[in-house]
Design a protein around this motif. Structure first.
Motif, PDB file in Angstrom:
ATOM      1  N   ILE A  41      56.630  43.260   9.275  1.00  0.00           N
ATOM      2  CA  ILE A  41      56.573  44.203  10.402  1.00  0.00           C
ATOM      3  C   ILE A  41      56.938  43.495  11.701  1.00  0.00           C
ATOM      4  N   ARG A  42      56.367  42.312  11.914  1.00  0.00           N
ATOM      5  CA  ARG A  42      56.665  41.581  13.150  1.00  0.00           C
ATOM      6  C   ARG A  42      58.139  41.187  13.222  1.00  0.00           C
ATOM      7  N   ALA A  43      58.712  40.764  12.100  1.00  0.00           N
ATOM      8  CA  ALA A  43      60.124  40.369  12.105  1.00  0.00           C
ATOM      9  C   ALA A  43      61.033  41.568  12.373  1.00  0.00           C
ATOM     10  N   SER A  44      60.732  42.707  11.768  1.00  0.00           N
ATOM     11  CA  SER A  44      61.539  43.908  12.013  1.00  0.00           C
ATOM     12  C   SER A  44      61.439  44.341  13.471  1.00  0.00           C
ATOM     13  N   GLU A  45      60.228  44.302  13.997  1.00  0.00           N
ATOM     14  CA  GLU A  45      60.044  44.678  15.401  1.00  0.00           C
ATOM     15  C   GLU A  45      60.788  43.722  16.327  1.00  0.00           C
ATOM     16  N   ALA A  46      60.754  42.429  16.013  1.00  0.00           N
ATOM     17  CA  ALA A  46      61.434  41.446  16.864  1.00  0.00           C
ATOM     18  C   ALA A  46      62.946  41.625  16.824  1.00  0.00           C
ATOM     19  N   SER A  47      63.501  41.937  15.656  1.00  0.00           N
ATOM     20  CA  SER A  47      64.953  42.089  15.556  1.00  0.00           C
ATOM     21  C   SER A  47      65.446  43.283  16.364  1.00  0.00           C
ATOM     22  N   ILE A  48      64.747  44.404  16.258  1.00  0.00           N
ATOM     23  CA  ILE A  48      65.167  45.583  17.023  1.00  0.00           C
ATOM     24  C   ILE A  48      64.873  45.390  18.506  1.00  0.00           C
ATOM     25  N   VAL A  76      73.666  51.624  21.170  1.00  0.00           N
ATOM     26  CA  VAL A  76      73.084  50.353  21.609  1.00  0.00           C
ATOM     27  C   VAL A  76      73.724  49.186  20.882  1.00  0.00           C
ATOM     28  N   VAL A  77      73.927  49.342  19.572  1.00  0.00           N
ATOM     29  CA  VAL A  77      74.437  48.237  18.768  1.00  0.00           C
ATOM     30  C   VAL A  77      75.922  48.031  18.994  1.00  0.00           C
ATOM     31  N   VAL A 122      67.695  43.550  20.111  1.00  0.00           N
ATOM     32  CA  VAL A 122      68.875  44.394  20.340  1.00  0.00           C
ATOM     33  C   VAL A 122      68.672  45.283  21.566  1.00  0.00           C
ATOM     34  N   LEU A 123      67.493  45.866  21.687  1.00  0.00           N
ATOM     35  CA  LEU A 123      67.221  46.725  22.841  1.00  0.00           C
ATOM     36  C   LEU A 123      67.193  45.915  24.136  1.00  0.00           C
ATOM     37  N   GLU A 124      66.654  44.714  24.065  1.00  0.00           N
ATOM     38  CA  GLU A 124      66.631  43.865  25.260  1.00  0.00           C
ATOM     39  C   GLU A 124      68.043  43.486  25.688  1.00  0.00           C
ATOM     40  N   GLN A 125      68.895  43.183  24.707  1.00  0.00           N
ATOM     41  CA  GLN A 125      70.286  42.864  25.027  1.00  0.00           C
ATOM     42  C   GLN A 125      71.000  44.072  25.615  1.00  0.00           C
TER      43      GLN A 125
END
Length: 375
Positions: free
Chosen positions: A326-333, A217-218, A336-339
């Motif tokens: 937790i929210r920041a980690s979830e948002a970052s991943i 993915v990355v 990436v998945l959305e992209q």
């Protein structure tokens, strides 16, 4: 066209170091040699000129037209005619509809540069073509795994901090024990942060990031998400929050504990001194004892209120920093998945860029055909 001029042996050596032999139609070289015959430079791409002889001939001709014979001899010795013929031959058209070779070389060079730029742009897009696409099922599974991680992380944060704030170590920092444990505040709180602040969530997010990297993915994405794909391949919000708490909040709590102990002891000492002075001033023992008791109780009560408020605030800060991490980690991943989900097919920008490259290549091909016909 260009004419490179030098003087003497050093000038000739400098000119010969230049790649002018293959560009004789565009670049010519001339060196001033006063005492050198034309035969001495046979086979050399450098034209010999004698500037002094040419100057002398021009001065004689300007002084008197009757010196035409001397002027002609000196002008021939100067060998300027060879340079003049080269300029005239390459500057004047040799026939109608015929393009001069320097002009053709210039056009050819421009077309070659444009073709090289197009090829470079195509090669830059080649890794994107070769990058394996991520299947939608993999992205969906990773989304579910991310949601599960976030839920478990919030539960872990609540449970672990409840355990930490109910532990014996935290109870050791009660206000009335702080008189002999004020120096242990930093050690106890740092140990609590290291043991109870999302240790399992951090390990699981690293494992999840490994799954994302393994799925490809990355790879091929331009990393603009904080904490993923830069220095590490997993989000670093949790260790960053832990470092912030240990470096900023723990020293502040330690300093407050020491300050409150000193203030409480000072109030008790002042009230006791005032009670002693009152007793010496013929005030009764009961009244003096009451003064001392009021001061000590006031200091202790103030100590308790401020320290309990600080403990409660620090507990809330730990919980809030954990939720933010937790929210920041979830948002970052999630970004990436959305992209990855959007990049399953070629983007509109890339399609437009490829169309522009195709049109540019077609234009260059037509220009090359026209140049061949002009020859």
């Amino acid at each position: 066209m260009a004419l490179v001029v030098g003087d003497g042996v050093l000038g000739a050596a400098s000119i010969l170091a230049l790649p002018i032999a293959a560009q004789r139609h565009v670049v010519a070289a001339a060196v001033n040699f006063a005492k050198l015959a034309e035969a001495d430079l046979a086979g050399c791409p450098i034209a010999r000129v004698n500037v002094d002889a040419g100057d002398e001939g021009l001065e004689l001709f300007r002084a008197d037209v009757g010196n035409a014979m001397e002027y002609n001899a000196l002008w021939s010795e100067a060998n300027v005619r060879r340079i003049s013929e080269w300029l005239r031959r390459n500057a004047m058209p040799s026939g109608e509809g015929v393009t001069k070779k320097p002009v053709r070389l210039l056009i050819t060079s421009l077309l070659q540069s444009a073709s090289a730029a197009i090829q470079k742009d195509e090669v830059r897009d080649l890794p994107e073509e070769l990058t394996p696409k991520v299947s939608p099922d993999s992205v969906a599974q990773l989304d579910l795994a991310l949601a599960k991680w976030a839920q478990d992380a919030h539960e872990e944060l609540q449970q672990q901090l409840d355990v930490a704030f109910g532990s014996r170590s935290w109870r050791k920092l009660s206000w009335w024990k702080l008189f002999w444990r004020a120096d242990d505040v930093a050690m106890v709180t740092s140990e609590m942060i290291g043991l109870y602040f999302l240790p399992g969530a951090e390990k699981r997010i690293i494992y999840l990031s490994g799954r994302i990297d393994e799925a490809g993915v990355v790879e091929g994405q331009r990393q603009t998400t904080v904490g993923l794909g830069s220095a590490t391949k997993w989000p670093t919000h949790i260790p960053f929050a832990r470092h912030y708490l240990q470096e900023r909040t723990v020293p502040a709590l330690q300093a407050l504990a020491q300050k409150l102990v000193v203030q409480s002891a000072s109030i008790a000492s002042l009230s006791s001194a005032l009670a002693g002075l009152s007793y010496l001033s013929a005030v009764g023992a009961y009244e003096s004892g009451a003064i001392a008791a009021v001061g000590i109780i006031f200091g202790a009560r103030r100590f308790q209120q401020k320290w309990d408020a600080a403990r409660e605030y620090w507990e809330g800060e730990l919980r809030e920093e954990g939720r933010k991490a937790i929210r920041a980690s979830e948002a970052s991943i999630s970004a990436v998945l959305e992209q990855a989900g959007k990049s399953q097919g070629p983007s509109e920008d890339r399609i437009a860029r490829l169309e522009e490259l195709r049109k540019a290549k077609e234009t260059i091909r037509r220009a090359e055909d026209a140049l061949v016909r002009m020859e």
